[in-house]
Design an enzyme around this catalytic site. Structure first.
Site, PDB file in Angstrom:
ATOM      1  N   LEU B  58      39.269  46.223  42.486  1.00  0.00           N
ATOM      2  CA  LEU B  58      40.314  46.690  43.498  1.00  0.00           C
ATOM      3  C   LEU B  58      40.082  45.929  44.651  1.00  0.00           C
ATOM      4  O   LEU B  58      39.675  46.499  45.712  1.00  0.00           O
ATOM      5  CB  LEU B  58      40.099  48.270  43.804  1.00  0.00           C
ATOM      6  CG  LEU B  58      40.009  49.170  42.530  1.00  0.00           C
ATOM      7  CD1 LEU B  58      40.119  50.476  43.118  1.00  0.00           C
ATOM      8  CD2 LEU B  58      41.332  49.060  41.525  1.00  0.00           C
ATOM      9  N   GLU B  60      42.838  43.216  46.594  1.00  0.00           N
ATOM     10  CA  GLU B  60      43.840  42.459  46.628  1.00  0.00           C
ATOM     11  C   GLU B  60      43.702  41.080  47.013  1.00  0.00           C
ATOM     12  O   GLU B  60      44.253  40.047  46.449  1.00  0.00           O
ATOM     13  CB  GLU B  60      45.032  43.008  47.145  1.00  0.00           C
ATOM     14  CG  GLU B  60      45.462  44.406  46.636  1.00  0.00           C
ATOM     15  CD  GLU B  60      44.605  45.607  46.788  1.00  0.00           C
ATOM     16  OE1 GLU B  60      43.743  45.435  47.808  1.00  0.00           O
ATOM     17  OE2 GLU B  60      44.889  46.621  45.950  1.00  0.00           O
ATOM     18  N   GLN B  82      49.257  46.266  42.579  1.00  0.00           N
ATOM     19  CA  GLN B  82      49.680  47.492  41.976  1.00  0.00           C
ATOM     20  C   GLN B  82      50.950  48.197  42.860  1.00  0.00           C
ATOM     21  O   GLN B  82      51.949  48.998  42.022  1.00  0.00           O
ATOM     22  CB  GLN B  82      48.587  48.435  42.032  1.00  0.00           C
ATOM     23  CG  GLN B  82      48.767  49.699  40.803  1.00  0.00           C
ATOM     24  CD  GLN B  82      47.490  50.386  40.515  1.00  0.00           C
ATOM     25  OE1 GLN B  82      47.048  51.056  41.357  1.00  0.00           O
ATOM     26  NE2 GLN B  82      46.916  49.868  39.513  1.00  0.00           N
ATOM     27  N   PHE B  86      50.159  47.695  49.004  1.00  0.00           N
ATOM     28  CA  PHE B  86      48.761  46.976  48.756  1.00  0.00           C
ATOM     29  C   PHE B  86      48.742  45.489  48.794  1.00  0.00           C
ATOM     30  O   PHE B  86      47.534  44.911  48.678  1.00  0.00           O
ATOM     31  CB  PHE B  86      48.091  47.731  47.459  1.00  0.00           C
ATOM     32  CG  PHE B  86      48.118  49.110  47.255  1.00  0.00           C
ATOM     33  CD1 PHE B  86      47.886  49.980  48.435  1.00  0.00           C
ATOM     34  CD2 PHE B  86      48.032  49.606  46.003  1.00  0.00           C
ATOM     35  CE1 PHE B  86      47.809  51.207  48.273  1.00  0.00           C
ATOM     36  CE2 PHE B  86      47.994  51.054  45.943  1.00  0.00           C
ATOM     37  CZ  PHE B  86      47.682  51.864  47.012  1.00  0.00           C
ATOM     38  N   PRO B  89      46.581  43.717  52.353  1.00  0.00           N
ATOM     39  CA  PRO B  89      45.218  42.928  52.291  1.00  0.00           C
ATOM     40  C   PRO B  89      45.334  41.655  51.810  1.00  0.00           C
ATOM     41  O   PRO B  89      44.302  40.821  52.120  1.00  0.00           O
ATOM     42  CB  PRO B  89      44.516  44.030  51.335  1.00  0.00           C
ATOM     43  CG  PRO B  89      45.036  45.173  51.130  1.00  0.00           C
ATOM     44  CD  PRO B  89      46.519  44.846  51.350  1.00  0.00           C
ATOM     45  N   HIS B 129      53.086  53.531  49.030  1.00  0.00           N
ATOM     46  CA  HIS B 129      53.683  53.392  47.621  1.00  0.00           C
ATOM     47  C   HIS B 129      55.216  52.977  47.735  1.00  0.00           C
ATOM     48  O   HIS B 129      55.773  53.090  46.586  1.00  0.00           O
ATOM     49  CB  HIS B 129      53.398  54.251  46.789  1.00  0.00           C
ATOM     50  CG  HIS B 129      51.825  54.566  46.597  1.00  0.00           C
ATOM     51  ND1 HIS B 129      50.951  54.726  47.405  1.00  0.00           N
ATOM     52  CD2 HIS B 129      51.357  54.320  45.146  1.00  0.00           C
ATOM     53  CE1 HIS B 129      49.573  54.748  46.815  1.00  0.00           C
ATOM     54  NE2 HIS B 129      49.873  54.619  45.615  1.00  0.00           N
TER      55      HIS B 129
END
Lengths: 107, 322
Positions: B58, B60, B82, B86, B89, B129
């Site tokens: 995990l 990025e 994902q 995200f 980063p 999200h």
């Protein structure tokens, strides 16, 4: 006595339908609140479905393998009182909502 | 032709690319064993093996760094971040290296990375999200940016993005992931923008998930005797000005619709181009219907944030009355 239709609630994440994997109750069975009545599979997960009420299963609207769309009836129960139960959030109407009407251009 | 959801169409595109070109690699968080949180990579690891379809930590920035290094070595990486939120980063790698390496090396290195990015809102997601990051990427010279609105385009555009020697940011509209249509699995060279619906009184311009919203608006308008054209831009960079200009030069009116906040959103770019190219034929100011200038709201309020049919119709009335 009253009938309570349990519709497939909003599954979130944009999911539109779920497949019935198996029923753990049969039509005619009496069920308790939160008793697991079956398993549904979405594109993302298989989940146990708790009964939204105490009552009797009148009708299972889909068979194992059937695809049920959000908002369609899943189970109809006979309940003692048609009080509000915890049945998830069902989108009231998937059709578009509009209040604005247009005036066409003159030319 | 099979009827496929957008998720299945994307899966078919990745399968096609993995099969056709041994340089294609698919990786990211949970894309291997799990098959992706939206099932886009379902079954690919078992078919093509862990060397070509694999899970990453995990991290990025690391995912993008791996993609850039692999691309320099001649691979065709298809990393997945994902969720839109995200991808931030990884921005350092994207802006500093991904966008620049082809130019920096005077073309010695291809940067054939197709960055898959589930994007936009409308699915009741939590914070991070539901972002609309297209402007950040479209503003970064050296990147191509594309957002399909339907399963057929998802298939064609992803194949094309993977084959492209330039880095492509591929924005997948999560709200349309489960939309279905018949999909031809013979890749066609999907061009620039497309006219998703022909009309004469005004042009609606959108991409990704808002194309469907504009089609709903056009249907509603038809009931009132108003004929709306819907242009699906598909590519934000490079922007297909010709299709856009041809439509608006004819209708004389345009409304741009996007989920991202209004200020400095991509709608401003579309509006400016139309002003530059269609000034003489515009019969009304180009209007924008967008998300509000606030951080993306909680799921319970997102229907107030994403342009609704009514909000777009109000803008249509304003351009018709001007």
């Amino acid at each position: 006595m009253a009938d309570l239709v349990f519709r497939l609630p909003d599954l979130a994440e944009g999911l539109e339908d779920a497949e019935v994997v198996e029923w753990r109750v049969a039509e005619g069975d009496r069920v308790a609140l939160n008793q697991v009545i079956g398993d549904l599979q979405t594109a993302k997960a298989t989940v146990e479905i708790p009964s939204p009420c105490a009552g009797q299963v009148l009708r299972l609207h889909a068979a194992p393998g059937d695809l049920v769309r959000v908002g369609e009836p899943l189970v109809t129960f006979a309940v003692d009182e048609a009080g509000p139960g915890v049945v998830g959030r069902v989108p009231p109407d998937r059709a578009r909502v509009r209040r604005v009407r247009l005036r066409p251009p003159e030319s | 032709m099979p009827e496929l959801s957008m998720v299945q169409a994307l899966n078919a595109a990745l399968r096609h690319c993995l099969r056709e070109d041994p340089r294609t690699l698919v990786f990211g968080e949970d894309v291997g064993r799990l098959g992706g949180v939206f099932r886009v990579t379902d079954g690919l690891q078992s078919e093509f093996g862990q060397a070509r379809v694999f899970d990453t930590p995990l991290a990025e920035s690391g995912i993008m760094g791996i993609a850039i290094g692999l691309a320099m070595a001649g691979w065709r990486p298809v990393p997945e971040i994902q969720f839109d939120g995200f991808s931030f980063p990884a921005l350092d790698q994207v802006l500093t290296n991904l966008a620049k390496y082809r130019g920096r090396s005077r073309g010695a290195y291809d940067m054939a990375v197709a960055l898959r990015l589930p994007s936009f809102g409308g699915i009741g997601g939590p914070e991070h999200h539901s972002e609309s990051p297209e402007t950040l990427y479209a503003h970064t010279a050296g990147l191509k940016v594309v957002a399909p609105s339907r399963p057929q385009d998802a298939f064609d555009l992803l194949v094309r993005a993977v084959e492209d020697p330039d880095p492509v940011v591929f924005l997948e509209p999560k709200s349309r992931y489960w939309a279905r249509e018949e999909v031809s699995l013979t890749p066609s060279p999907a061009g620039g923008a497309r006219v998703a619906r022909a009309g004469e009184h005004a042009t609606l311009v959108a991409w990704g998930g808002m194309v469907q919203r504009c089609l709903e608006v056009a249907e509603a308008a038809e009931e009132d005797g108003v004929s709306l054209e819907v242009v699906d831009l598909r590519w934000l960079a490079p922007l297909d000005e010709e299709t856009l200009v041809a439509s608006v030069a004819r209708t004389g009116r345009a409304v741009v619709v996007h989920e991202a906040p209004r200020t400095a959103g991509f709608g401003a770019e579309v509006s400016a181009r139309l002003m530059e190219r269609c000034f003489g034929s515009l019969r009304a100011p180009v209007l924008r219907v967008t998300g509000w200038d606030v951080p993306y709201p909680a799921a319970s309020a997102e229907h107030e944030y994403i342009p609704s049919v009514d909000r777009v119709l109000l803008a249509v009335q304003r351009v018709l009355d001007a």
